[in-house]
Design a protein around this motif. Structure first.
Motif, mmCIF file in Angstrom:
data_model
loop_
_atom_site.group_PDB
_atom_site.id
_atom_site.type_symbol
_atom_site.label_atom_id
_atom_site.label_comp_id
_atom_site.label_asym_id
_atom_site.label_seq_id
_atom_site.Cartn_x
_atom_site.Cartn_y
_atom_site.Cartn_z
ATOM 1 N N LYS A 114 12.719 2.681 6.965
ATOM 2 C CA LYS A 114 12.758 3.944 7.714
ATOM 3 C C LYS A 114 11.501 4.778 7.447
ATOM 4 O O LYS A 114 10.902 5.331 8.369
ATOM 5 C CB LYS A 114 14.000 4.746 7.315
ATOM 6 N N VAL A 115 11.121 4.861 6.184
ATOM 7 C CA VAL A 115 9.950 5.650 5.824
ATOM 8 C C VAL A 115 8.679 5.034 6.425
ATOM 9 O O VAL A 115 7.833 5.742 6.984
ATOM 10 C CB VAL A 115 9.807 5.755 4.291
ATOM 11 N N HIS A 118 8.395 5.697 10.052
ATOM 12 C CA HIS A 118 7.932 7.075 10.248
ATOM 13 C C HIS A 118 6.415 7.155 10.078
ATOM 14 O O HIS A 118 5.730 7.819 10.866
ATOM 15 C CB HIS A 118 8.613 8.001 9.240
ATOM 16 N N TYR A 134 9.280 10.977 0.779
ATOM 17 C CA TYR A 134 9.991 10.960 2.057
ATOM 18 C C TYR A 134 11.404 10.372 1.981
ATOM 19 O O TYR A 134 12.126 10.390 2.976
ATOM 20 C CB TYR A 134 9.197 10.156 3.085
ATOM 21 N N ILE A 140 14.213 11.844 8.730
ATOM 22 C CA ILE A 140 13.793 10.446 8.640
ATOM 23 C C ILE A 140 14.955 9.543 8.243
ATOM 24 O O ILE A 140 15.173 8.490 8.843
ATOM 25 C CB ILE A 140 12.645 10.295 7.613
#
Length: 230
Positions: A114-115, A118, A134, A140
């Motif tokens: 996910k990070v 992003h 993050y 996020i």
């Protein structure tokens, strides 16, 4: 004081007294028992009581909703209308979900993905940004594109200590060897904590006692439920 989370027993043991000293520097009117109880809360979620062997063992897993589009009917699935912290989202109305239990290694990789997505979308060069900055970003962590795992942000908070210790600061994959070391070490860490608690006459606070009590309660509740059904 933010308690350090260790994935290796050797690291935990070697830093124990240093962390205890820092604890006393910040919390003046406390004892080593208080320090040990805080350690119990940190490591207990990654362990379970084994009735057959009468001991605690590693159980580094987490339950998560696996949401997808219902192309066909499945028994036991529910509409995924509240995947994110109990707040209904209209774009989830056409999804269904099933609960899955995944390892903390899989969960960590999911968060890392996910990070990094992003970073890619935002044009951020991964080597210039620390992943750890993050991993607790609400937008996020809870963002979902179509189908996939639905991260519950409240439950996610319980994993932050582990994620900070385990996830790389930079990179796109988790370390399998480090995770294996943690699975091997966490029961040893628990035993160390329990021995210290026994030494200060706080047996009822040990990880062993608390997990055994939790396990017995679950069995009793299960028996009561079956009795009511019959």
């Amino acid at each position: 004081m933010e308690m350090p989370f260790y994935l290796s027993y050797k690291e935990f043991e070697s830093h124990y007294y240093d962390n205890l000293e820092k604890w006393f520097e910040e919390y003046h009117n406390t004892t080593e028992t208080d320090f040990l109880k805080s350690l119990v809360d940190i490591y207990r979620p990654y362990l379970y009581y084994n009735f057959a062997n009468d001991r605690i063992q590693a159980d580094a897993s987490i339950q998560i909703k696996d949401c997808f589009f219902p192309y066909y009917e499945k028994i036991g699935l529910s509409f995924c209308t509240n995947c994110e912290n109990g707040k209904e989202k209209k774009n989830n109305m056409n999804h269904v979900f099933e609960w899955k239990t995944i390892t903390m290694m899989e969960y960590a990789q999911h968060i890392l993905d996910k990070v990094n997505r992003h970073f890619s979308k935002s044009g951020i060069f991964p080597k210039n940004e620390n992943v750890h900055d993050y991993i607790n970003n609400l937008e996020i962590i809870t963002f979902r594109e179509g189908a996939g795992y639905c991260v519950n942000y409240n439950l996610h908070q319980r994993t932050i200590s582990f994620l900070k210790a385990y996830l790389p600061c930079y990179g796109q994959t988790v370390n399998i060897a480090t995770y294996r070391d943690f699975i091997f070490s966490v029961a040893q860490i628990a035993n160390f904590i329990d021995q210290k608690l026994k030494a200060v006459q706080a047996v009822e606070a040990t990880i062993y006692s608390r997990l055994k009590s939790d396990a017995r309660f679950k069995v009793q509740m299960s028996h009561q439920f079956l009795t009511m059904c019959n």
